[in-house]
Design a protein around this motif. Sequence first.
Motif, mmCIF file in Angstrom:
data_model
loop_
_atom_site.group_PDB
_atom_site.id
_atom_site.type_symbol
_atom_site.label_atom_id
_atom_site.label_comp_id
_atom_site.label_asym_id
_atom_site.label_seq_id
_atom_site.Cartn_x
_atom_site.Cartn_y
_atom_site.Cartn_z
ATOM 1 N N ILE A 288 1.218 -1.200 -0.385
ATOM 2 C CA ILE A 288 0.154 0.099 -0.463
ATOM 3 C C ILE A 288 1.177 1.638 0.003
ATOM 4 C CG2 ILE A 288 -1.711 0.847 0.670
ATOM 5 C CD1 ILE A 288 -2.566 -1.864 0.738
ATOM 6 N N GLN A 289 1.312 2.163 -1.178
ATOM 7 C CA GLN A 289 1.433 3.158 -1.245
ATOM 8 C C GLN A 289 1.563 4.165 -0.534
ATOM 9 O OE1 GLN A 289 3.865 3.360 -5.273
ATOM 10 N NE2 GLN A 289 3.923 0.838 -5.592
ATOM 11 N N ALA A 290 2.306 4.863 -0.903
ATOM 12 C CA ALA A 290 2.132 6.234 -0.065
ATOM 13 C C ALA A 290 1.129 6.668 -0.082
ATOM 14 C CB ALA A 290 3.639 7.448 -0.580
ATOM 15 N N TYR A 291 0.307 7.640 1.029
ATOM 16 C CA TYR A 291 -1.050 8.702 0.786
ATOM 17 C C TYR A 291 -1.719 8.224 0.670
ATOM 18 C CZ TYR A 291 2.457 12.234 1.065
ATOM 19 O OH TYR A 291 3.882 12.975 2.209
ATOM 20 N N SER A 292 -1.765 6.088 0.875
ATOM 21 C CA SER A 292 -2.970 6.306 -0.035
ATOM 22 C C SER A 292 -4.703 5.512 1.300
ATOM 23 C CB SER A 292 -2.941 4.324 0.002
ATOM 24 O OG SER A 292 -2.121 4.541 -2.083
ATOM 25 N N HIS A 293 -5.718 5.821 1.344
ATOM 26 C CA HIS A 293 -6.668 5.969 2.517
ATOM 27 C C HIS A 293 -7.316 4.433 2.425
ATOM 28 C CE1 HIS A 293 -9.352 6.630 5.683
ATOM 29 N NE2 HIS A 293 -10.234 6.855 4.277
#
Length: 264
Positions: free
Chosen positions: A110-115
């Motif tokens: 799950i890469q950066a800044y995901s929600h």
Amino acid sequence: MIQPLAYIHPQAKIAGNVVIEPFVTIHKDVVIEEGTWIGSNVTIMDGARIGKNCRIFPGAVISAIPQDLKFDGEETTAEIGDNTTIRECVTVNRATKDKWKTVIGKNCLIQAYSHIAHDCIVGDNCIFSNSTTLAGHIIVGDYVVLAGLVAVHQFCHIGSHAFIAGGSLVRKDVPPFVKAAREPLSYVGINSVGLRRRGFSSNQINEIQDIYRVLFVKNNNLTKALDIIEAEYKPTEIRDEILDFVRSSNRGVMKGFGQSKGML
């Protein structure tokens, strides 16, 4: 190894070889299993259940309460499977009483800044690129790849082995094995590259392609397409998975590119 500048509630259950970097905050009702690394400035809140050999990078917030006005303080969880990596500033919310748990499977990235919002169920071996956003109550199958800036509407279902192009807005269900792109989101082919990498045979890939030609390319309406597939293609796991997915869709499946909105 636990850095002295981290705060860990004394009742949190942390395996002995977990590495916790400075300025981490871990609340009371938390379980973290063996081999996991927690980077600096991570916040892990009540209800978090983190598996073995995970990596959680700085700034992530795991198991915050849902961003849902109906939430009434019920005891729910956010669960992360073994060997999953959560990159910088990802947010994963715990569930409401709808499903009681938010789940990310094993071996995911799950890469950066995901929600990932409340009550989402994400399968194993998924990759979500930067700033991917899942609203609540979404189901994602195994081996799904969401490129950067994909936004998925609540209650959508994304089938296993699907690939969704960057910047896409997902308002309808996306069946298994396909590539989806354009606006509005449409079928643009099958995910043949991903399927080959995962060991699907040429015969299986051809079967998937033939079925989706009937469903999305030949301008059949949905009912007629399903009848043709069931009548003309012998039962296989692949055929049945596609048929079951489409028939069980609550939001309706995305359209084929070039089809009129009324077709599906």
